[in-house]
Design a protein around this motif. Structure first.
Motif, PDB file in Angstrom:
ATOM      1  N   VAL A  78       0.924  -1.322   0.024  1.00 46.22           N
ATOM      2  CA  VAL A  78       0.246  -0.123   0.146  1.00 46.22           C
ATOM      3  C   VAL A  78       0.982   1.283  -0.031  1.00 46.22           C
ATOM      4  O   VAL A  78       2.068   1.161   0.782  1.00 46.22           O
ATOM      5  N   ARG A  79       0.545   2.241  -0.895  1.00 44.12           N
ATOM      6  CA  ARG A  79       1.474   3.410  -1.058  1.00 44.12           C
ATOM      7  C   ARG A  79       0.600   4.528  -1.574  1.00 44.12           C
ATOM      8  O   ARG A  79      -0.493   4.243  -1.937  1.00 44.12           O
ATOM      9  N   LEU A  80       1.247   5.691  -1.857  1.00 40.21           N
ATOM     10  CA  LEU A  80       0.628   7.058  -2.415  1.00 40.21           C
ATOM     11  C   LEU A  80       0.731   6.834  -3.795  1.00 40.21           C
ATOM     12  O   LEU A  80       1.673   6.315  -4.272  1.00 40.21           O
ATOM     13  N   ARG A  81      -0.331   7.296  -4.485  1.00 44.48           N
ATOM     14  CA  ARG A  81      -0.253   7.180  -5.785  1.00 44.48           C
ATOM     15  C   ARG A  81      -0.999   8.725  -6.311  1.00 44.48           C
ATOM     16  O   ARG A  81      -2.017   8.750  -5.899  1.00 44.48           O
ATOM     17  N   VAL A  82      -0.141   9.480  -7.173  1.00 43.70           N
ATOM     18  CA  VAL A  82      -0.599  10.570  -7.615  1.00 43.70           C
ATOM     19  C   VAL A  82      -1.250  10.403  -8.865  1.00 43.70           C
ATOM     20  O   VAL A  82      -1.071   9.670  -9.695  1.00 43.70           O
ATOM     21  N   SER A  83      -2.677  10.997  -9.088  1.00 43.56           N
ATOM     22  CA  SER A  83      -3.521  10.624 -10.074  1.00 43.56           C
ATOM     23  C   SER A  83      -4.766  11.704 -10.076  1.00 43.56           C
ATOM     24  O   SER A  83      -5.144  12.411  -9.205  1.00 43.56           O
ATOM     25  N   ASP A  84      -5.106  11.797 -11.303  1.00 48.70           N
ATOM     26  CA  ASP A  84      -6.414  13.013 -11.413  1.00 48.70           C
ATOM     27  C   ASP A  84      -7.743  12.486 -10.981  1.00 48.70           C
ATOM     28  O   ASP A  84      -8.458  13.191 -10.554  1.00 48.70           O
ATOM     29  N   PHE A  85      -7.833  11.173 -10.612  1.00 49.12           N
ATOM     30  CA  PHE A  85      -9.191  10.671 -10.003  1.00 49.12           C
ATOM     31  C   PHE A  85      -8.428   9.318  -9.048  1.00 49.12           C
ATOM     32  O   PHE A  85      -7.408   8.914  -9.148  1.00 49.12           O
ATOM     33  N   PRO A  86      -9.398   9.004  -8.081  1.00 52.90           N
ATOM     34  CA  PRO A  86      -8.818   7.973  -7.224  1.00 52.90           C
ATOM     35  C   PRO A  86      -8.731   6.682  -8.016  1.00 52.90           C
ATOM     36  O   PRO A  86      -9.612   5.998  -8.554  1.00 52.90           O
ATOM     37  N   PRO A  87      -7.308   6.283  -7.989  1.00 52.79           N
ATOM     38  CA  PRO A  87      -6.895   4.917  -8.718  1.00 52.79           C
ATOM     39  C   PRO A  87      -7.417   3.861  -7.842  1.00 52.79           C
ATOM     40  O   PRO A  87      -7.694   2.561  -8.445  1.00 52.79           O
ATOM     41  N   CYS A  88      -7.736   4.025  -6.714  1.00 57.21           N
ATOM     42  CA  CYS A  88      -8.447   2.852  -5.900  1.00 57.21           C
ATOM     43  C   CYS A  88      -9.252   3.393  -4.893  1.00 57.21           C
ATOM     44  O   CYS A  88      -9.322   4.390  -4.591  1.00 57.21           O
ATOM     45  N   GLU A  89     -10.319   2.541  -4.863  1.00 57.13           N
ATOM     46  CA  GLU A  89     -11.428   2.997  -3.876  1.00 57.13           C
ATOM     47  C   GLU A  89     -11.466   1.651  -2.913  1.00 57.13           C
ATOM     48  O   GLU A  89     -11.022   0.556  -3.075  1.00 57.13           O
ATOM     49  N   TRP A  90     -11.990   2.163  -1.756  1.00 58.13           N
ATOM     50  CA  TRP A  90     -12.014   1.283  -0.497  1.00 58.13           C
ATOM     51  C   TRP A  90     -13.505   1.189  -0.067  1.00 58.13           C
ATOM     52  O   TRP A  90     -14.011   2.383  -0.161  1.00 58.13           O
ATOM     53  N   LYS A  91     -13.762   0.053   0.626  1.00 54.63           N
ATOM     54  CA  LYS A  91     -15.126  -0.119   1.454  1.00 54.63           C
ATOM     55  C   LYS A  91     -14.418   0.107   2.841  1.00 54.63           C
ATOM     56  O   LYS A  91     -13.543  -0.520   3.243  1.00 54.63           O
TER      57      LYS A  91
END
Length: 144
Positions: A78-91
């Motif tokens: 698990v790490r930070l990732r810079v993106s224009d939109f959330p690359p991962c979604e979590w429940k």
């Protein structure tokens, strides 16, 4: 326990270790410190959430797992990732103890949660782990 409201939080594991942004985008847990321990939690789609570093810049740094959006697997970091939109979604669901939550990769595959890697290093790194009932639960404390 109801849905978690959008906001900026300190996310703690077992009320002792804080989710922390480490070097080179690593996501780890450490005792309380002054920087790198606030996370913005926002509803993304449906019942899913995006977790990011609070930022006024775009694109934003999101908490994600290596290889996303490919299917996750146990042991993925698990790490930070810079993106224009959330690359991962979590429940974010009720945890095993009162007042706690479990952070699970959103999707239809095997339920994988954010947990501490079983490797004796400091600071520990976080990885995806299968739900095993050993999860102590995360608490979300509104950051001031």
């Amino acid at each position: 326990m109801g849905a978690l409201p959008d906001g900026v939080y300190h996310i703690k594991l077992d009320d002792q270790q804080f989710l922390t942004i480490g070097e080179e985008g690593a996501v780890t847990v450490l005792p309380a410190q002054d920087v790198g321990q606030k996370f913005e939690v926002r509803r993304a789609s449906g019942d899913n959430y995006a977790i990011s570093k609070p930022s006024s810049i775009w694109p934003s740094p999101f908490v994600c797992y290596d290889g996303a959006p490919a299917a996750p697997y146990e042991g993925t970091r698990v790490r930070l990732r810079v993106s224009d939109f959330p690359p991962c979604e979590w429940k974010i669901t009720a945890g095993s103890r009162p007042g706690t939550f479990t952070i699970v990769v959103a999707g239809d595959g095997q339920p994988l949660t954010i947990g501490i890697a079983p490797i004796p290093i400091f600071p520990p790194f976080l990885q995806l782990t299968s739900s095993s009932g050993k999860d102590l639960g995360w608490t979300f404390e509104e950051a001031k």
